[in-house]
Motif scaffolding. Structure first.
Motif, mmCIF file in Angstrom:
data_model
loop_
_atom_site.group_PDB
_atom_site.id
_atom_site.type_symbol
_atom_site.label_atom_id
_atom_site.label_comp_id
_atom_site.label_asym_id
_atom_site.label_seq_id
_atom_site.Cartn_x
_atom_site.Cartn_y
_atom_site.Cartn_z
ATOM 1 N N GLU A 75 38.961 15.801 44.070
ATOM 2 C CA GLU A 75 39.934 14.911 44.484
ATOM 3 C C GLU A 75 40.929 16.086 45.491
ATOM 4 O O GLU A 75 41.408 17.233 44.983
ATOM 5 N N GLY A 76 41.220 15.609 46.870
ATOM 6 C CA GLY A 76 41.817 16.678 47.534
ATOM 7 C C GLY A 76 41.258 17.535 48.260
ATOM 8 O O GLY A 76 41.460 17.927 49.511
ATOM 9 N N LEU A 77 39.785 18.016 47.835
ATOM 10 C CA LEU A 77 38.696 18.942 48.739
ATOM 11 C C LEU A 77 38.450 18.297 49.861
ATOM 12 O O LEU A 77 38.496 18.929 51.069
ATOM 13 N N GLU A 78 38.131 16.830 49.639
ATOM 14 C CA GLU A 78 37.803 16.464 51.048
ATOM 15 C C GLU A 78 38.825 16.435 52.072
ATOM 16 O O GLU A 78 38.607 16.783 53.195
ATOM 17 N N LYS A 79 39.972 16.242 51.860
ATOM 18 C CA LYS A 79 41.124 16.321 52.746
ATOM 19 C C LYS A 79 41.360 17.797 53.242
ATOM 20 O O LYS A 79 41.612 17.971 54.402
ATOM 21 N N ALA A 122 45.057 31.713 61.890
ATOM 22 C CA ALA A 122 45.057 33.180 61.718
ATOM 23 C C ALA A 122 43.990 33.676 61.302
ATOM 24 O O ALA A 122 43.566 34.950 61.368
ATOM 25 N N SER A 123 43.070 32.973 60.349
ATOM 26 C CA SER A 123 42.252 33.680 59.522
ATOM 27 C C SER A 123 40.727 33.559 60.064
ATOM 28 O O SER A 123 40.315 32.772 60.937
ATOM 29 N N ASP A 124 40.063 34.343 59.528
ATOM 30 C CA ASP A 124 38.403 34.481 59.759
ATOM 31 C C ASP A 124 37.711 33.390 59.025
ATOM 32 O O ASP A 124 36.746 32.763 59.063
ATOM 33 N N SER A 125 38.170 33.146 57.573
ATOM 34 C CA SER A 125 37.459 32.352 56.847
ATOM 35 C C SER A 125 38.611 31.906 55.783
ATOM 36 O O SER A 125 39.546 32.454 55.780
ATOM 37 N N VAL A 126 38.093 31.136 54.940
ATOM 38 C CA VAL A 126 38.940 30.475 53.848
ATOM 39 C C VAL A 126 38.069 30.405 52.528
ATOM 40 O O VAL A 126 37.000 29.862 52.380
ATOM 41 N N LEU A 127 38.917 30.756 51.597
ATOM 42 C CA LEU A 127 38.558 30.673 50.213
ATOM 43 C C LEU A 127 39.300 29.896 49.505
ATOM 44 O O LEU A 127 40.580 29.694 49.484
ATOM 45 N N ILE A 128 38.443 28.763 48.936
ATOM 46 C CA ILE A 128 39.241 27.776 48.220
ATOM 47 C C ILE A 128 38.917 27.877 46.586
ATOM 48 O O ILE A 128 38.079 27.618 46.115
ATOM 49 N N PRO A 129 40.102 28.042 46.004
ATOM 50 C CA PRO A 129 40.050 27.954 44.663
ATOM 51 C C PRO A 129 40.257 26.588 44.079
ATOM 52 O O PRO A 129 40.769 25.772 44.710
ATOM 53 N N ILE A 130 39.088 26.102 43.084
ATOM 54 C CA ILE A 130 39.218 24.955 42.531
ATOM 55 C C ILE A 130 39.177 24.944 40.971
ATOM 56 O O ILE A 130 38.370 25.752 40.573
#
Length: 252
Positions: free
Chosen positions: A155-159, A139-147
């Motif tokens: 770890e997990g970011l790759e997935k 549904a989104s135009d973009s993804v923001l990934i908090p780390i």
């Protein structure tokens, strides 16, 4: 409406704090913002002072009946800030969605009903890569990934990046990465500094300049039913989220 999914399958990385405070920041920038809580834990909902146990309708109902979305939206007490709330009913949705046609696109249908009424839609995803998160990404135009600034950050970011790639190739070719946001930064720890440098070196193009510090105010604000920005705008955490808001408005 520009739709941004706040996504990381790891829990405890500041996803909900980011969703709530980015919504608050954008509303203060005079944008009409809709926060979409698609996490069965309903933390964004309760974090804005809404008792999800008393709600008659939630995002759960909208997924199966998109036309209900208008009557499900709750206007908050702050101007330009609305939410499609979640309830714990949503926990069963993963299984119920499996038998649906076009099950990955159900949230996209819901948001298409109201796309012209808002400038931004901020989607708070569950801490998993299941069907609800897939719906958010479709549904989104973009993804923001908090780390979180900690040892296992990458770890997990790759997935997650692999999942984003699969969705981009198959279900949403316009999906981009809005950025990676470093959260819970503790300047006293050498490790935190190393993690920041490591991630900035790995992903120089997509890491936000803003780094969100560990903040008592961010931690306290949900119990007061407010974003940290509305709870204590002068705190370091609130200021960081206001800086993030500026960065996102410059992307838009």
């Amino acid at each position: 409406m520009k739709k941004i999914a706040i996504c990381n399958q790891k829990g405890g990385v500041g996803k909900t704090a980011t969703a709530v405070n980015l919504t608050a920041g954008l509303s203060l920038a005079e944008k009409n913002v809709l926060l979409v809580d698609i996490d069965p834990q309903a933390n964004s909902t309760s974090g804005l002072g809404i008792d999800y146990k008393t709600l008659e309708r939630s995002i759960y109902d909208c997924l199966f009946e998109p036309s209900m979305v208008r009557e499900t939206i709750i206007k908050t007490k702050w101007p330009r800030m609305s939410i499609v709330p979640s309830t714990t009913d949503l926990a069963g949705a993963e299984i119920e969605l499996i038998s649906e046609n076009e099950r990955e696109g159900m949230l996209r249908r819901v948001l298409s009903m109201i796309a012209y009424e808002y400038d931004f839609g901020i989607i708070d995803c569950p801490p998993s890569l299941g069907l609800l998160t897939v719906n958010a990404l479709v549904a989104s135009d973009s993804v923001l990934i908090p780390i979180q600034c900690e040892y296992y950050a990458l770890e997990g970011l790759e997935k997650l990046l692999k999942t984003i790639k699969v969705i981009k190739n198959g279900l949403n070719k316009n999906l981009i990465i809005e950025g990676i946001l470093l959260t819970m930064y503790d300047a006293r720890l050498n490790l935190a500094k190393d993690v920041v440098e490591d991630i900035q070196a790995h992903f120089p193009e997509v890491v936000f300049k803003t780094v969100v510090p560990r903040s008592v105010r961010i931690a306290e604000s949900p119990s007061h039913g407010k974003s940290a920005i509305h709870y204590s705008i002068v705190s370091s955490g609130s200021q960081a989220y206001l800086n993030l808001t500026r960065e996102i408005l410059n992307h838009a």
